[in-house]
Design an enzyme around this catalytic site. Structure first.
Site, PDB file in Angstrom:
ATOM      1  N   LYS A  74       0.813  -1.223   0.000  1.00 22.33           N
ATOM      2  CA  LYS A  74       0.000   0.000   0.000  1.00 22.33           C
ATOM      3  C   LYS A  74       0.839   1.262   0.000  1.00 22.33           C
ATOM      4  O   LYS A  74       0.421   2.293  -0.505  1.00 22.33           O
ATOM      5  CB  LYS A  74      -0.942   0.045   1.215  1.00 22.33           C
ATOM      6  CG  LYS A  74      -1.662  -1.261   1.512  1.00 22.33           C
ATOM      7  CD  LYS A  74      -0.868  -2.124   2.499  1.00 22.33           C
ATOM      8  CE  LYS A  74      -0.924  -3.601   2.051  1.00 22.33           C
ATOM      9  NZ  LYS A  74       0.154  -4.439   2.587  1.00 22.33           N
ATOM     10  N   ARG A  75       1.997   1.163   0.622  1.00 22.60           N
ATOM     11  CA  ARG A  75       2.863   2.336   0.701  1.00 22.60           C
ATOM     12  C   ARG A  75       3.163   2.896  -0.689  1.00 22.60           C
ATOM     13  O   ARG A  75       3.485   4.059  -0.851  1.00 22.60           O
ATOM     14  CB  ARG A  75       4.211   1.976   1.338  1.00 22.60           C
ATOM     15  CG  ARG A  75       4.122   1.477   2.735  1.00 22.60           C
ATOM     16  CD  ARG A  75       5.502   1.280   3.333  1.00 22.60           C
ATOM     17  NE  ARG A  75       6.241   0.147   2.767  1.00 22.60           N
ATOM     18  CZ  ARG A  75       7.313   0.264   2.005  1.00 22.60           C
ATOM     19  NH1 ARG A  75       7.776   1.440   1.691  1.00 22.60           N
ATOM     20  NH2 ARG A  75       7.933  -0.806   1.554  1.00 22.60           N
TER      21      ARG A  75
END
Length: 483
Positions: free
Chosen positions: A250-251
RNA sequence: GGCUCCAUCGUCUAGCCCGGUCUAGGACACGGCCCUCUCAAGGCUGAAACACGGGUUCGAAUCCCGUUGGAGCCA
């Protein structure tokens, strides 16, 4: 291939279908379709705390969107998405296999508690050693009533080879492996054990999965051997990394397949992009689904991890939008099926089909996603509510007014209202006024679209129709100070 | 820490298995030019890579070993 191919995609429903999972699903699907085999879906939901039905549906929704259909052999228990397997409905099968291994002496009860194990692990670390379970319960006397884990008895010496379609033979020294746990002391089967039992009982012939599973494979192979079952063929495909070369997460921004759908990417572009990540067919970049099925060869998949490149995905999406807009059928589908929802999302109810078509034809080569296309094509549906401030400052001046008045009169006198006629009139007037065409065109562009950049002006005027075009022109004329 | 995988332009890759055709090809992104009513698209073009060190060989991006770097799994 003599026996018919059967593959599976086995996501765990603890979140959305992400880019890496989708690519794994695609490679399985392509392999199965290429060989005319079966492609099954198995939901690995034994982690009950983290698994949700919501996630299952999101994953299935994403796969359906990408067009990765699976062969429906599982229970028909989930409406539209029926026909897949859930591990939690197969617990009895795991139990039966575990019992058999125990009876046959291939597995044994281990009474070491997690606390014991932790202590021994720490002690080993303190001595600077790597902890491995020492097999001390291999011959332990049964202790009825005492909770016990079930461990697989593996050979102490030798080498276990993982034959892999992508990596070749990968050797693991058994001395570095240990008697791993099949069933925990609370009775729940472990991941590696479930996978083996599932793949065997589902008669999977080829296990195509991410490279992160390669290290687990020797353990699984030892389990196949203990069970006396033939092994499937393995193919561990390279992982997809973020720009920082770390496992994609997700980063790194959007990784959920559905998020890409939401942003206006075409399923065809996604599939095309995923296929080219780790696989190539000469210099070809653009592939239809049929071409992929025909040309895909798992043995040609490379072994190098790939970095996810959103920019190239965007380029492919544009290519596919342009491509679809080329033929009448694709154009109609792109306009009414794909683009329409994004236009409606802008608050434009029931957009007219011919304007949707105009948008698709003209903005395909100018935008990279459907959302962007809708946004930039907004002027087709509604008059601009304001003008680009920079352009306004430059163009909305008294000098423009005279030109606009001349132009308006000229346009009023036109019998026809098509791109060619309009262009002729503009060119004629420009030369009469001794100005460049661009100087006449830009104020008009601003009037019609609110922007400095748009599809070819005369086409836009024609698409909008005489009344609407003139209305917008007069509106701008009002805004010009003086004269 | 142990084990395993990986290593060609910034990125995706072709070539590597079956050494010579590689002054290393294509694509995205980037620069320039052309086209042009704007913006794009398109065409042409430029810059841009075989991680390093040893071998093997007449010859290595291609085979072998090591180093370094990255990743994953187990803990």
């Amino acid at each position: 291939m003599a026996e018919s191919v059967r593959v599976r995609f086995a996501p765990s429903p603890t979140g959305h279908l992400h880019v890496g999972g989708a690519r794994t699903a695609l490679f399985n699907w392509l392999f199965a379709r290429h060989h005319g085999g079966a492609s099954l879906l198995r939901i690995e939901d034994t982690d009950r705390d983290r698994s949700t039905d919501e996630a299952i549906h999101q994953i299935l929704d994403a796969m359906t969107w990408l067009g990765l259909d699976w062969d429906r052999e599982g229970p028909e228990d989930d409406g539209a998405y029926a026909g897949y397997f859930r591990q939690t409905s197969r617990l009895e099968t795991y139990r039966a296999h575990a019992a058999r291994l125990l009876i046959e002496g291939r597995a044994y009860r281990c009474y070491c508690t997690p606390d014991d194990l932790d202590a021994r692990r720490e002690a080993a670390q303190a001595r600077g050693e790597t902890f491995r379970y020492d097999g001390r319960c291999r011959d332990a006397a049964p202790r009825p009533g005492v909770p016990a884990a079930l461990r697989l008895r593996i050979p102490d010496t030798g080498t276990t080879i993982v034959p892999d379609l992508i990596h070749g033979d990968v050797a693991f020294d058994r001395a570095t492996l240990d008697d791993w746990i099949l069933v925990r002391s609370d009775g729940t089967p472990t991941y590696n054990f479930c996978v083996v039992v599932d793949d065997v009982t589902m008669k999977i012939t080829h296990v195509i999965r991410g490279n992160d599973h390669l290290s687990n494979t020797p353990k699984q192979i030892l389990c196949y051997e203990a069970l006396g079952y033939p092994q499937p063929v393995f193919a561990h495909i390279p992982m997809i990394l973020g720009p920082d070369r770390k496992r994609l997460s997700k980063r790194h921004g959007a990784t959920s397949v559905l998020a890409f759908r939401d942003e206006g990417f075409l399923a065809q572009a996604m599939v095309n992009y995923f296929a080219r990540l780790g696989w190539a067919h000469g210099d070809q970049e653009i592939f239809t689904r049929d071409e992929l099925v025909r040309l895909f060869d798992i043995r040609q998949v490379g072994s190098t991890p790939a970095i996810f490149d959103r920019v190239k995905l965007e380029w492919l999406n544009q290519v596919w939008m342009k491509k679809l807009a080329e033929d009448p059928e694709g154009r109609r589908r792109l306009a009414t099926q794909e683009l329409a929802p994004y236009v409606e999302r802008l608050g434009i109810a029931a957009p007219r089909e011919e304007l949707l078509l105009a948008t698709v034809v003209n903005l395909g080569e100018r935008t990279r996603t459907l959302a962007e296309m809708a946004e930039q094509g907004r002027f087709y549906f509604v008059a601009p509510t304001g003008y680009d401030p920079v352009a306004a400052g430059k163009l909305l001046r008294p000098a423009t007014a005279a030109h606009l008045d001349r132009l308006l009169r000229r346009l009023d006198g036109l019998d026809a209202w098509d791109a060619a006629t309009l262009e002729g009139a503009f060119r004629q007037l420009a030369s009469e006024l001794e100005v460049k065409l661009v100087d006449l065109a830009q104020p008009v562009r601003l009037a019609l679209t609110g922007r400095m950049a748009s599809p070819p002006l005369f086409g836009v005027m024609a698409d909008l129709g005489r009344d609407e075009a003139l209305r917008r022109l007069r509106a701008l004329r009002q805004a010009v100070p003086g004269a």
